[in-house]
Design an enzyme around this catalytic site. Structure first.
Site, PDB file in Angstrom:
ATOM      1  N   HIS A 198       0.772  -1.239   0.000  1.00 60.48           N
ATOM      2  CA  HIS A 198       0.000   0.000   0.000  1.00 60.48           C
ATOM      3  C   HIS A 198       0.802   1.288   0.000  1.00 60.48           C
ATOM      4  O   HIS A 198       0.227   2.370  -0.128  1.00 60.48           O
ATOM      5  CB  HIS A 198      -0.926   0.041   1.223  1.00 60.48           C
ATOM      6  CG  HIS A 198      -0.198   0.291   2.520  1.00 60.48           C
ATOM      7  ND1 HIS A 198       0.429  -0.697   3.202  1.00 60.48           N
ATOM      8  CD2 HIS A 198       0.011   1.430   3.228  1.00 60.48           C
ATOM      9  CE1 HIS A 198       0.982  -0.191   4.295  1.00 60.48           C
ATOM     10  NE2 HIS A 198       0.757   1.100   4.325  1.00 60.48           N
TER      11      HIS A 198
HETATM   12  C1  UD1 Z   1      -1.674   5.790   5.600  1.00 61.00           C
HETATM   13  C2  UD1 Z   1      -0.353   6.312   6.177  1.00 61.00           C
HETATM   14  C3  UD1 Z   1       0.700   5.230   6.085  1.00 61.00           C
HETATM   15  C4  UD1 Z   1       0.221   3.952   6.763  1.00 61.00           C
HETATM   16  C5  UD1 Z   1      -1.140   3.558   6.233  1.00 61.00           C
HETATM   17  C6  UD1 Z   1      -1.665   2.407   7.032  1.00 61.00           C
HETATM   18  C7  UD1 Z   1       0.104   8.686   5.885  1.00 61.00           C
HETATM   19  C8  UD1 Z   1       1.011   9.635   5.227  1.00 61.00           C
HETATM   20  N1  UD1 Z   1       0.133   7.442   5.414  1.00 61.00           N
HETATM   21  O1  UD1 Z   1      -1.465   5.466   4.252  1.00 61.00           O
HETATM   22  O2  UD1 Z   1       1.867   5.660   6.752  1.00 61.00           O
HETATM   23  O3  UD1 Z   1       1.156   2.953   6.454  1.00 61.00           O
HETATM   24  O4  UD1 Z   1      -2.058   4.654   6.366  1.00 61.00           O
HETATM   25  O5  UD1 Z   1      -2.591   1.657   6.316  1.00 61.00           O
HETATM   26  O6  UD1 Z   1      -0.617   9.031   6.790  1.00 61.00           O
HETATM   27  N2  UD1 Z   1      -8.837   4.653   1.414  1.00 61.00           N
HETATM   28  C9  UD1 Z   1     -10.086   4.114   1.336  1.00 61.00           C
HETATM   29  N3  UD1 Z   1     -10.658   3.690   2.515  1.00 61.00           N
HETATM   30  C10 UD1 Z   1     -10.060   3.794   3.720  1.00 61.00           C
HETATM   31  C11 UD1 Z   1      -8.777   4.338   3.774  1.00 61.00           C
HETATM   32  C12 UD1 Z   1      -8.175   4.769   2.612  1.00 61.00           C
HETATM   33  O7  UD1 Z   1     -10.677   3.997   0.274  1.00 61.00           O
HETATM   34  O8  UD1 Z   1     -10.651   3.381   4.734  1.00 61.00           O
HETATM   35  C13 UD1 Z   1      -8.205   5.117   0.138  1.00 61.00           C
HETATM   36  C14 UD1 Z   1      -8.614   6.548  -0.194  1.00 61.00           C
HETATM   37  O9  UD1 Z   1      -8.697   6.655  -1.579  1.00 61.00           O
HETATM   38  C15 UD1 Z   1      -7.438   7.337   0.314  1.00 61.00           C
HETATM   39  C16 UD1 Z   1      -6.280   6.399   0.001  1.00 61.00           C
HETATM   40  O10 UD1 Z   1      -6.801   5.094   0.264  1.00 61.00           O
HETATM   41  O11 UD1 Z   1      -7.306   8.593  -0.309  1.00 61.00           O
HETATM   42  C17 UD1 Z   1      -5.054   6.637   0.827  1.00 61.00           C
HETATM   43  O12 UD1 Z   1      -5.397   6.694   2.209  1.00 61.00           O
HETATM   44  P1  UD1 Z   1      -4.481   7.506   3.229  1.00 61.00           P
HETATM   45  O13 UD1 Z   1      -5.015   7.340   4.580  1.00 61.00           O
HETATM   46  O14 UD1 Z   1      -4.242   8.901   2.746  1.00 61.00           O
HETATM   47  O15 UD1 Z   1      -3.085   6.801   3.074  1.00 61.00           O
HETATM   48  P2  UD1 Z   1      -2.675   5.282   3.273  1.00 61.00           P
HETATM   49  O16 UD1 Z   1      -2.102   4.792   1.999  1.00 61.00           O
HETATM   50  O17 UD1 Z   1      -3.775   4.523   3.895  1.00 61.00           O
HETATM   51  N1  UDP Z   2      -3.380  -5.655   8.928  1.00 62.23           N
HETATM   52  C1  UDP Z   2      -4.648  -6.167   9.143  1.00 62.23           C
HETATM   53  N2  UDP Z   2      -5.399  -6.515   8.060  1.00 62.23           N
HETATM   54  C2  UDP Z   2      -4.950  -6.388   6.774  1.00 62.23           C
HETATM   55  C3  UDP Z   2      -3.640  -5.856   6.581  1.00 62.23           C
HETATM   56  C4  UDP Z   2      -2.893  -5.481   7.675  1.00 62.23           C
HETATM   57  O1  UDP Z   2      -5.083  -6.318  10.292  1.00 62.23           O
HETATM   58  O2  UDP Z   2      -5.686  -6.723   5.845  1.00 62.23           O
HETATM   59  C5  UDP Z   2      -2.589  -5.240  10.112  1.00 62.23           C
HETATM   60  C6  UDP Z   2      -1.171  -5.744  10.149  1.00 62.23           C
HETATM   61  O3  UDP Z   2      -1.081  -7.052  10.681  1.00 62.23           O
HETATM   62  C7  UDP Z   2      -0.484  -4.689  11.002  1.00 62.23           C
HETATM   63  C8  UDP Z   2      -1.198  -3.413  10.613  1.00 62.23           C
HETATM   64  O4  UDP Z   2      -2.449  -3.824  10.049  1.00 62.23           O
HETATM   65  O5  UDP Z   2      -0.714  -4.936  12.383  1.00 62.23           O
HETATM   66  C9  UDP Z   2      -0.356  -2.716   9.604  1.00 62.23           C
HETATM   67  O6  UDP Z   2      -1.073  -1.778   8.954  1.00 62.23           O
HETATM   68  P1  UDP Z   2      -0.605  -1.182   7.546  1.00 62.23           P
HETATM   69  O7  UDP Z   2       0.193  -2.161   6.801  1.00 62.23           O
HETATM   70  O8  UDP Z   2      -1.838  -0.656   6.930  1.00 62.23           O
HETATM   71  O9  UDP Z   2       0.255   0.074   7.981  1.00 62.23           O
HETATM   72  P2  UDP Z   2       1.800   0.332   8.319  1.00 62.23           P
HETATM   73  O10 UDP Z   2       2.218  -0.611   9.367  1.00 62.23           O
HETATM   74  O11 UDP Z   2       2.561   0.214   7.041  1.00 62.23           O
HETATM   75  O12 UDP Z   2       1.794   1.743   8.784  1.00 62.23           O
END
Ligand code: UD1
Ligand code: UDP
Length: 360
Positions: A198
Site C-alpha cells: 500500500h
Molecule cells: C496511511 C499512512 C501510512 C500507513 C497507512 C496504514 C500517511 C502519510 N500514510 O497510508 O503511513 O502505512 O495509512 O494503512 O498518513 N482509502 C479508502 N478507505 C479507507 C482508507 C483509505 O478507500 O478506509 C483510500 C482513499 O482513496 C485514500 C487512500 O486510500 O485517499 C489513501 O489513504 P491515506 O489514509 O491517505 O493513506 P494510506 O495509503 O492509507
Molecule cells: N493488517 C490487518 N489486516 C490487513 C492488513 C494489515 O489487520 O488486511 C494489520 C497488520 O497485521 C499490522 C497493521 O495492520 O498490524 C499494519 O497496517 P498497515 O500495513 O496498513 O500500515 P503500516 O504498518 O505500514 O503503517
C-alpha cells in the site's frame, strides 16, 4: 482526561493494549478518530475485535491529499482539544493523523506522549519519516519499540525524554496469537506467501505497480493478498486490476481484521510487504520477509537478513529475492528474533507516564 488520537488501521492495533492498561490503572480516557481510514474493514472492525470503545468524535478527515487530510484533522483537533483540554494526548506511529495531533496539541500547550517513537528511514521524502521526526521532536515523552529507535532518539538530542518500552504491536499480536494457537497447529501444513501492498512509493506509478505484479507472478507459489483500498484504486486507475486478478498464483481479497491477519501471518511461509507494521510482525509470526521499499527499516531484522529488501524494478534484486523466497521456511518460536520486547510494553508506558508526572 487522557485523549488518544488515532485514525489509521495500524493505530487502532497499537491503541488496544494501551487503552486497556490505562483502564486497568483507573485513569479517565477517551478517543478521537481523525477519520483518515473510514471503511468498515479499515476501521470499525478493529474497535470491535480488539474491545476498544467507540471514539467520542470522528473528524472525517480521510480521503484527500496529504495536506488535505492533515489540515482537516488539525482543524477538527484544534476545536476538540481547545474545548476539552485533556491533561495528555497520546499519539501513535507516523501517519498524517499523528502529525496533525503533534502540531495541534503542541501549539495548545497540551503534553504529548508518542508511541512508536524513534524509527528512522533517513529519507526525508518518505512521508512517514517527516511525520515521525516532527512528532518525536514535539512530544514530551517517547516510547521506543526497540534499541535502534532509542539510539536514533539519542542521536537527535531526544534521549532524555525517550524510554525503551518494547513494541506495543507485540502486545497486541501476542494476545491475539494466544487465542489462535490451536489454528496454527492445525494449519501448519499449508504455507502460502502472504502479501500486503500500500505504500505511496509503490502505488504512485504504473511501471512500479506492474513490476510488483511481475514479482508476484515470478514467485510462482500461492500468494494471498488482502488488498489495501489505496492499492485497489491505483491498480484500477492504471488499468492493472484485471491483470492482477488474472495472475494464477495471486489471490486478492478484501482487507481483513486483525484476528484473521494473525492467522494468515502464522501460517505463511514468507511475507511480501511494504508495510512498516507487517514487516516487523513477520518476526513475531516466524515468517521471513521480503520488504518492497528501498529504505532502512527495522535495522536489526535487516542485518540478520530476516527482512530482505527487494526492488521490483531491478532484475538483479528480483533474482536475489526469488532465491531468498525459495529458501524461506517457517521458523520455530525459539529461533525467532526477539528485538521488540516482551509483550508488556503497554504496562511499561503507563508506569513511565506516572513516573514522569504526566498522569496521576
Ligand atoms: C496511511 C499512512 C501510512 C500507513 C497507512 C496504514 C500517511 C502519510 N500514510 O497510508 O503511513 O502505512 O495509512 O494503512 O498518513 N482509502 C479508502 N478507505 C479507507 C482508507 C483509505 O478507500 O478506509 C483510500 C482513499 O482513496 C485514500 C487512500 O486510500 O485517499 C489513501 O489513504 P491515506 O489514509 O491517505 O493513506 P494510506 O495509503 O492509507
Ligand atoms: N493488517 C490487518 N489486516 C490487513 C492488513 C494489515 O489487520 O488486511 C494489520 C497488520 O497485521 C499490522 C497493521 O495492520 O498490524 C499494519 O497496517 P498497515 O500495513 O496498513 O500500515 P503500516 O504498518 O505500514 O503503517
Amino acid at each position: 482526561m487522557i485523549t488518544h488520537i488515532v485514525g489509521n488501521r495500524p493505530q487502532f492495533i497499537k491503541l488496544a493494549p494501551l487503552y486497556h492498561a490505562i483502564e486497568a490503572a483507573g485513569y479517565q480516557q477517551n478517543i478521537i478518530h481523525s477519520g483518515q481510514h473510514y471503511d468498515e474493514n479499515m476501521s470499525d472492525i478493529f474497535f470491535e475485535e480488539l474491545g476498544i470503545p467507540a471514539p467520542y468524535v470522528n473528524l472525517s478527515a480521510g480521503g484527500g491529499s496529504h495536506a488535505q487530510v492533515t489540515a482537516k484533522a488539525m482543524i477538527g483537533l484544534e476545536e476538540e482539544l481547545s474545548e476539552k483540554r485533556p491533561a495528555l494526548v497520546i499519539l501513535y506511529g507516523d501517519t498524517n493523523t499523528t502529525l496533525a495531533g503533534a502540531v495541534t496539541a503542541s501549539k495548545l500547550g497540551i503534553p504529548i506522549a508518542h508511541v512508536e517513537a524513534g524509527p528512522r528511514t533517513h529519507i526525508k521524502t518518505n512521508p512517514e519519516e517527516c511525520n515521525r521526526i516532527v512528532t518525536d521532536h514535539l512530544s514530551d515523552i517517547l516510547f521506543c519499540p526497540d534499541a535502534v529507535s532509542l539510539e536514533n532518539c539519542k542521536r537527535e538530542g531526544l534521549g532524555e525524554k525517550a524510554c525503551l518500552t518494547g513494541d506495543i504491536m507485540y502486545d497486541t499480536y501476542r494476545s491475539i496469537a494466544r487465542r489462535r494457537e490451536k489454528d496454527e497447529a492445525v494449519e501448519e501444513e499449508e504455507e502460502p506467501v502472504l502479501m500486503t501492498w500500500h505504500r505511496q512509493e509503490n502505488t504512485s506509478d504504473k511501471e512500479r505497480m506492474e513490476a510488483v505484479l511481475n514479482l508476484v507472478e515470478r514467485l510462482g507459489s500461492r500468494v494471498l493478498c488482502p488488498l489495501h483500498p489505496r492499492t485497489k484504486k491505483c491498480l484500477s486507475r492504471f488499468g492493472l486490476l484485471e491483470r492482477a486478478k488474472a495472475i494464477p498464483n495471486l489471490e486478492i481479497m478484501e482487507p481483513v481484521g486483525y484476528g484473521e491477519m494473525v492467522r494468515l501471518m502464522n501460517r505463511a511461509r514468507l511475507i511480501l510487504t511494504d508495510s512498516g507494521g507487517v514487516s516487523k510482525e513477520s518476526s513475531f509470526a516466524g515468517a521471513k520477509c521480503l520488504f518492497m521499499l528501498n529504505l532502512d527499516i527495522w535495522e536489526d531484522l535487516m542485518r540478520e537478513d530476516w527482512l530482505h529488501r527487494v526492488d521490483p524494478t531491478d532484475e538483479k534484486s528480483v533474482e536475489e529475492a526469488l532465491a531468498f523466497a525459495k529458501k524461506a521456511k517457517r521458523v520455530a518460536p525459539k529461533d525467532r528474533p526477539g528485538y521488540y520486547g516482551d509483550g508488556h510494553a503497554a504496562e511499561k508506558m503507563v508506569r513511565a507516564l506516572e513516573e514522569n508526572g504526566l498522569i496521576g
